[in-house]
Design an enzyme around this catalytic site. Structure first.
Site: not given
Lengths: 232, 218
Positions: B46-49, B88
């Protein structure tokens, strides 16, 4: 606040020196990990014509969204600005300038700013509106565009725990952009849920070393949830 | 019959391989997580980390500090890791993600994709989509084949502002699975009961139809 001790006791002291026309970098992703009390202090100070750099601009009535209510933001640099009706209205009315930046490029621009790298090449955005006016260069047969670093007059950061030398640990995905804006502020202000004595945090677990932090304050947080989603 | 959202997710899930690191976009791509085949373990990014996205939380686990890129509350699975946004996107841009699945408004025969902006309507921003399409080798676009008025979304040239240029090779629509090769869509599979003629009629970009086009099975 003296020597390595970064603590300040009031939010007024935390943002001392913040003035009209400055650039403010803010951590957070959606409403997760936002420096909510520092944002409230920016509102209280009524500074204007701010350039705000943040992945998002909060929602109506919370987070950075509150700075739109008194039109304190002149320009927003962000990757995603949906879910905010007032933002949309000010954008359409021409009261607000927006520089949309791909999320990874935004993160890297901040990291580069803090790391003393003035610009970098990335494939992200090549051939799209994001590339307009930017230098293009080929490396190994692939196209890349030149993106510039970001630096702020102030960086506002939400951490979980810190020692009073300003070594910060973030909690879960509230980390997001916080360590990056912390690096890129001329004055970096961190608000946290708990402040401990130096030595109490494990050195190898620190996310933001205190060298990046100028001011540290203990806060109380509402931590509003934007999309409460439960398992069926 | 056109594929349902669930069937589209189910079809894409067959592309998952054991040990894959996968980024799923918002919307139908997210549903792919519900159809991971038995015996296959993948790690969702998930690209928020967050690498190792788990299920949505039970009430007692609900945590404001734990969200996914769609801003929904979420949990971390065993073996997950959490990091900042630059890290990320280093994973994403650096080509470390094995499969990226995302939605689109339009794709074209050159592998261009438009997914973030419709001029004249409101601009919400590209989020991480431009980084994802620029960094991934292996991308599957999930989209409807045509708009409600019948206008094709598989075009000779995208009409909307691009998210990425020349980066898409595989497309799953509600009618067909296609690959993009040498300036054309190649029809690889069709939805159950959907005729080749219907797919031809709804594909505006150059389409190559092999002699045999198998039907998907569910």
């Amino acid at each position: 606040m003296s020597g390595l001790d970064k603590r300040v006791s009031t939010y007024e002291q935390a943002l001392e020196g913040l003035g009209d026309g400055m650039t403010v970098l803010s951590g957070g992703f959606g409403l997760c990990g936002i420096p909510e009390n520092l944002i409230a202090e920016i509102r209280r100070r009524q500074v204007r014509d701010l350039t705000v750099v943040s992945n998002n601009c909060g929602i109506d009535g919370f987070g950075l969204g509150v700075l739109l209510e008194d039109r304190q933001i002149r320009k927003m640099i962000a990757s995603y600005v949906g879910e905010n009706a007032l933002f949309e209205r000010q954008l359409l009315n021409g009261e607000l300038e927006v520089e949309l930046t791909p999320q990874g490029t935004l993160a890297e621009r901040l990291r580069a700013g803090g790391a003393g790298i003035p610009a970098f090449y990335t494939a992200t955005g090549y051939g799209t509106p994001v590339a307009e006016g930017k230098e293009v260069r080929d490396f190994n047969g692939k196209h890349y565009i030149l993106e510039r670093a970001l630096i702020g007059d102030f960086a506002i950061v939400k951490g979980w725990k810190a020692d009073y030398f300003g070594n910060v640990i973030y909690r879960h995905t509230a980390q997001n952009f916080n360590p990056l804006v912390a690096m890129a502020g001329r004055i970096t202000v961190v608000e946290v849920e708990e402040i401990v004595a130096p030595g109490e945090l494990e050195p190898s677990q620190i996310h933001t070393p205190g060298i990046y932090v100028n001011r540290l304050i203990l806060g109380h947080f509402e931590k509003r949830i934007e999309k409460r989603t439960l398992r069926a | 019959m056109t594929l349902s959202r669930e069937q589209m997710a189910q079809r894409v899930a067959r592309e998952l391989q054991d040990g894959y690191y996968v980024n799923l976009g918002i919307g139908i791509p997210t549903l792919v997580a519900n159809y991971v085949p038995e015996g296959i373990d993948v790690m969702l990014q998930s690209e928020n980390g967050l690498l190792g996205m788990g299920e949505f939380p039970a009430e007692a686990e609900l945590d404001a500090d734990m969200i996914n890129a769609g801003k929904q509350t979420v949990t971390a699975r065993p073996g997950a890791s959490i990091f900042d946004s630059a890290e990320s996107f280093a994973m994403i841009r650096g080509g470390h993600v094995d499969l990226t699945v995302l939605g689109a408004f339009e794709v074209d025969v050159e592998g261009n994709i438009a997914s973030w902006m419709i001029p004249g309507k409101l601009i919400k921003g590209m989020g991480g989509a431009m980084d994802l399409v620029a960094g991934a080798e292996n991308i599957i676009v999930i989209m409807t084949h045509a708009a409600k008025d019948g206008a094709s979304k598989l075009l000779p040239r995208c009409s909307l502002p691009l998210t990425g240029a020349g980066c898409i090779r595989r497309v799953l629509t509600d009618l067909a699975y296609l690959e993009i090769e040498n300036g054309a869509f190649v029809l690889k599979e069709r939805a159950p009961g959907v005729s080749v003629e219907e797919i031809v009629a709804k594909t505006a970009g150059k389409l190559i139809v092999p002699e045999h086009v198998p039907e998907m099975t569910f």
